[in-house]
Motif scaffolding. Structure first.
Motif, short mmCIF file in Angstrom:
data_model
loop_
_atom_site.label_atom_id
_atom_site.label_comp_id
_atom_site.label_asym_id
_atom_site.label_seq_id
_atom_site.Cartn_x
_atom_site.Cartn_y
_atom_site.Cartn_z
N ALA B 5 0.84 -1.20 0.00
CA ALA B 5 0.00 0.00 0.00
C ALA B 5 0.87 1.24 0.00
O ALA B 5 1.68 1.44 0.90
N ALA B 6 0.72 2.07 -1.03
CA ALA B 6 1.42 3.35 -1.08
C ALA B 6 0.66 4.33 -0.18
O ALA B 6 -0.52 4.57 -0.40
N MET B 7 1.34 4.86 0.86
CA MET B 7 0.66 5.69 1.85
C MET B 7 1.29 7.08 1.88
O MET B 7 2.42 7.26 2.33
N SER B 8 0.53 8.07 1.38
CA SER B 8 1.06 9.42 1.28
C SER B 8 1.04 10.15 2.61
O SER B 8 1.72 11.14 2.79
N GLY B 9 0.21 9.68 3.52
CA GLY B 9 -0.04 10.43 4.74
C GLY B 9 -1.42 11.08 4.72
O GLY B 9 -1.83 11.69 5.70
N GLY B 10 -2.13 10.91 3.61
CA GLY B 10 -3.48 11.47 3.50
C GLY B 10 -4.53 10.44 3.89
O GLY B 10 -4.24 9.27 4.12
N VAL B 11 -5.78 10.93 3.94
CA VAL B 11 -6.87 10.07 4.40
C VAL B 11 -7.19 8.98 3.38
O VAL B 11 -7.49 7.85 3.75
N GLY B 29 2.72 -1.30 4.26
CA GLY B 29 2.64 0.10 3.86
C GLY B 29 4.00 0.66 3.49
O GLY B 29 5.00 0.34 4.14
N VAL B 30 4.04 1.48 2.45
CA VAL B 30 5.26 2.25 2.17
C VAL B 30 4.89 3.71 1.92
O VAL B 30 3.86 4.01 1.32
N ARG B 55 5.00 11.18 8.92
CA ARG B 55 4.56 10.77 10.25
C ARG B 55 3.08 10.37 10.23
O ARG B 55 2.69 9.37 10.85
N ASP B 56 2.27 11.14 9.52
CA ASP B 56 0.85 10.79 9.41
C ASP B 56 0.70 9.40 8.80
O ASP B 56 -0.14 8.60 9.23
N ALA B 57 1.51 9.11 7.78
CA ALA B 57 1.43 7.80 7.13
C ALA B 57 1.85 6.70 8.11
O ALA B 57 1.19 5.66 8.19
N SER B 58 2.91 6.93 8.87
CA SER B 58 3.38 5.89 9.78
C SER B 58 2.38 5.69 10.92
O SER B 58 2.15 4.57 11.36
N ARG B 59 1.75 6.78 11.37
CA ARG B 59 0.72 6.64 12.41
C ARG B 59 -0.45 5.81 11.90
O ARG B 59 -0.97 4.95 12.60
N ALA B 60 -0.87 6.10 10.66
CA ALA B 60 -1.98 5.34 10.08
C ALA B 60 -1.61 3.86 9.98
O ALA B 60 -2.41 2.99 10.34
N ALA B 61 -0.40 3.57 9.54
CA ALA B 61 0.04 2.17 9.42
C ALA B 61 0.03 1.50 10.79
O ALA B 61 -0.38 0.34 10.92
N LEU B 181 -8.52 6.66 12.56
CA LEU B 181 -7.39 7.21 11.81
C LEU B 181 -7.38 8.73 11.95
O LEU B 181 -8.35 9.41 11.57
N ALA B 182 -6.29 9.25 12.48
CA ALA B 182 -6.23 10.67 12.81
C ALA B 182 -6.27 11.57 11.58
O ALA B 182 -6.52 12.76 11.68
#
Lengths: 381, 350
Positions: B5-11, B29-30, B55-61, B181-182
């Protein structure tokens, strides 16, 4: 994942049960070590006993122990503080090895970009050891400070700190060493080493995170980073973290006491790991000094692979390792240590560090050796 | 499946990863580090690239409970997206950097590496659907991103999972909130991610320098400009005309010609085109030509009915009703209903 093989003790090693106990006990007590009443005196006694324990374990005097919040703070305090004190005498050049931890590297670069310092980066050979001829050439009476780590956190190579410190003193240059990886793994004696300042931190030797110290010679002038209540001989203001100091002291004393047996056990385990990794992956290249290195450290390049791909694949199999250096955004960059040793960027990006510590067992090595061949095959570009 | 999963840090990408896990997939996740020197904090409405976004992406993961890594694709992004963006403007075209990023980075460099490492497919938070390898529009017409994915080949689409296709953006935010998810209320991103202050003309000027030339109407110079790259077909503002138009009506950029450094302007009616010629297409869902279908000529633009015929290796698109301000360099994406048929870069329009 059912079981995990933790091969990243150089990042952080588990706390010793005795240290957990010491921290917990100290946390149950109230008291500010600067207060004048009986409770304050009790708190101060814990701090001063911790200071004495730490000093005794490392061949320093109690007055030479400055408690800090860890290795990065100790490195910054030594590098910047000693530079600022010496700058007044017209000495503005800093000598630093090219393979220092970022806590030293970036502090030096900041002094160059903001505080009028110049720097001579000391080259290293292909084992990662500082070129002593270049070092002697660089020493002169305009040097404010020389800083060379005791042992390298990535490739494990041990530096000849005593010789380097003696040479510095001939030019009146104070010598700092980052011994974060060395304490507990190698014999470290502050007085016998001849260094003027020495960085250590708790979580690399079985103590708590966020607790460290700078051993600072009594006659070494050091301008504070933190101003305030004048604690820690005016060099490091701030209310003492008593549980941290206590945990650090207890862990250091035990780590130093057990160092000979730890080193013997870990180097034998490590030698087994190195041999079996080379058997399992014949193209793997072992980096650093084969003999004179940290007992728990093994460091390999896997030509044709990306280190972070290897890490991901090993992680998925429950084997936890490090690519060496990661910046705060988590991006793996080619290691400055390997680049300084003359490796090209693709080779530098292909490496993994395996680091052992007091809880490591043969099972951890077995898990690595079992997982590695398929992982390397998969990650090969 | 084993999914990356490509995770930008967005919702969107966070919910996409969560839905993939809930569908029973083994998800990793990456976060793609696309900038050599990431800013510490997010600014404006950019949706990625700062350490705060990482950081948002890592928190979501962590909340979803999947492994998370950062992959450094800054060099690929620079070469394939940023350098291409500058070169396209220098050549008088109007590129779409999101299309290029999908084509060369997310569904090429990242997908290739994922497949090599043993993953079966890549998951992203794009608002579009892929069912059995066929790309079609999102359930949310306002957020539909099928246009910027239309450049993907059938092979790429076969290794692409888009869990958000059936959901509207509002639903995605609700799904994020329900999962703790924040990033649920993080603002949408819409600026070009590598131009921090949104000043595209300034960004191009700093890379291409000043290249003064004439603004021309009907062969007569009516003003000057500092570089054709500051102008896009259909642009009305900032033309700097020194000679008022004879009819007193607004003037628009009709064409941009970088070799002669000429920007041609004219009345709004001259923007209308009824024939669009393209470079060779990418067929995502191949059809025989000639083909009666609809075409979308810019991201979030309206669709036009057309008949597509072969024109050399490219397409000639005969529009049933004229389209306004069609810029070379944008994509022409053909749709059959909501299904993407294929895409091609617009070469010229008349």
């Amino acid at each position: 994942m059912v079981s995990t093989a933790y091969l990243d003790h150089a990042a952080s090693t588990p706390m010793l049960p005795e240290a957990v106990e010491a921290v917990s006990a100290a946390m149950r007590e109230v008291g500010n070590a600067s207060s004048l009443h009986a409770t304050g005196r009790r708190a101060r006694r814990v701090v001063e006993e911790s200071r004495e324990t730490l000093a005794f374990a490392l061949g320093a005097r109690p007055s030479e122990v400055v408690f800090t919040a860890g290795g990065t703070e100790s490195d910054n305090l030594a590098v910047k503080g000693i530079y600022w004190s010496r700058r007044r005498t017209g000495r503005t050049r800093v000598l630093a090895s090219a393979v220092e931890h970022h806590a030293v590297l970036d502090a030096v670069e900041w002094l160059v970009s903001h505080e009028g310092a110049s720097v001579t980066w000391l080259p290293v050979d292909d084992l990662g050891r500082v070129d002593e001829d270049a070092y002697l050439d660089a020493l002169s009476d305009d040097v404010a400070l020389a800083t060379v780590m005791w042992a390298n956190n990535e490739i494990g190579t041990v530096q000849h700190v005593r010789r380097l410190a003696d040479a510095a003193h001939e030019f009146g240059v104070p010598f700092h060493t980052d011994a974060v990886q060395a304490v507990g793994q190698l014999p470290v004696d502050f007085a016998a080493s001849g260094v003027d300042a020495l960085t250590l931190t708790g979580h690399k030797l079985g103590g708590p995170l966020g607790a460290g110290a700078l051993l600072l010679g009594r006659d070494v002038a050091c301008t504070p980073l933190l101003h305030g209540g004048g604690q820690e001989r005016d060099v490091r203001s701030g209310t003492l973290d008593i549980p941290g100091a206590r945990g650090l002291a207890v862990a250091t004393a035990l780590a130093v006491e057990r160092q000979p047996e730890t080193a013997a056990r870990l180097s034998s385990l490590r030698d087994d790991l190195v041999k079996r990794v080379q058997d399992a992956v014949p193209t793997a290249v072992h980096n650093g000094d084969p003999a004179d290195r940290l007992p728990g450290n093994a460091h390999f390049s896997f030509p044709g692979c990306e280190g972070d791909s290897l890490l991901l694949l090993l992680d998925a199999r429950g084997v936890e390792v490090s690519t060496g250096s990661a910046c705060s955004s988590g991006v793996a960059r080619p290691s400055h240590v390997l680049v300084a040793m003359g490796q090209d960027e693709p080779t530098a990006r292909s490496s993994l560090r395996f680091s052992l510590g007091h809880t490591s067992t043969a099972d951890d090595v077995d898990a690595l050796v079992e997982a590695l061949p398929a992982v390397v095959e998969r990650a090969r570009r | 499946m084993k999914l990356l999963a490509a995770m930008s840090g967005g919702v969107d990408s966070a919910v996409a990863a969560a839905l993939a896990v809930e569908a029973g997939h083994d998800v990793t996740g990456v976060h793609l580090a696309l900038s050599e020197a990431p800013a510490t904090l997010r600014s404006g409405s950019r949706g990625c690239c700062s350490r705060e976004d990482a950081r948002d992406a890592s928190r979501a993961a962590d909340v979803i409970g999947i492994p998370y890594y950062v992959w450094d694709l800054a060099a690929e992004f620079q070469a394939s997206v940023i350098d291409d963006f500058v070169a396209e403007y220098a050549a008088g075209r109007t590129p779409n950097p999101c299309v290029r990023c999908n084509e060369k980075v997310k569904f090429a460099a990242v997908l290739d590496r994922a497949l090599q490492l043993g993953f079966d497919a890549v998951v992203t938070g794009h608002h579009a659907r892929v069912v059995d390898g066929v790309l079609s529009r999102s359930a949310d017409p306002a957020k539909d991103q099928s246009y910027v994915l239309a450049v993907l080949t059938p092979a790429q689409l076969a290794a692409t999972v888009l869990p958000l296709g059936p959901h509207t953006k509002d639903e995605v935010r609700t799904l994020a909130r329900a999962r703790g998810l924040a990033v649920a209320d993080k603002p949408d991103s819409h600026d070009i991610c590598f131009i921090a202050d949104g000043d595209t003309a300034g960004f191009l000027r700093s890379r291409l320098g000043e290249q003064p030339g004439a603004v021309v109407e009907d062969g007569v110079a009516v003003g000057t400009h500092q570089g054709t790259y500051g102008y896009t077909v259909g642009q009305r503002r900032g033309l700097g005309l020194t000679v008022p138009a004879a009819d007193g009506r607004p003037r628009y950029v009709l064409s941009v010609e970088p070799v002669s450094r000429t920007v041609t302007v004219g009345p709004v009616a001259a923007l209308d085109v009824s024939t669009v010629l393209t470079d060779p297409p990418v067929w995502s869902s191949p059809r025989p030509l000639p083909l009666a279908c609809t075409v979308q000529l810019r991201a979030h633009g309206m669709v036009h009915e057309c008949v597509a015929t072969a024109d050399g290796a490219g397409w000639s698109l005969a529009l049933t009703t004229p389209a306004r301000a069609v810029a070379a360099g944008q994509m022409a994406v053909l749709y059959d209903g909501d299904t993407v048929v294929g895409s091609a870069t617009i070469r010229s329009a008349a």
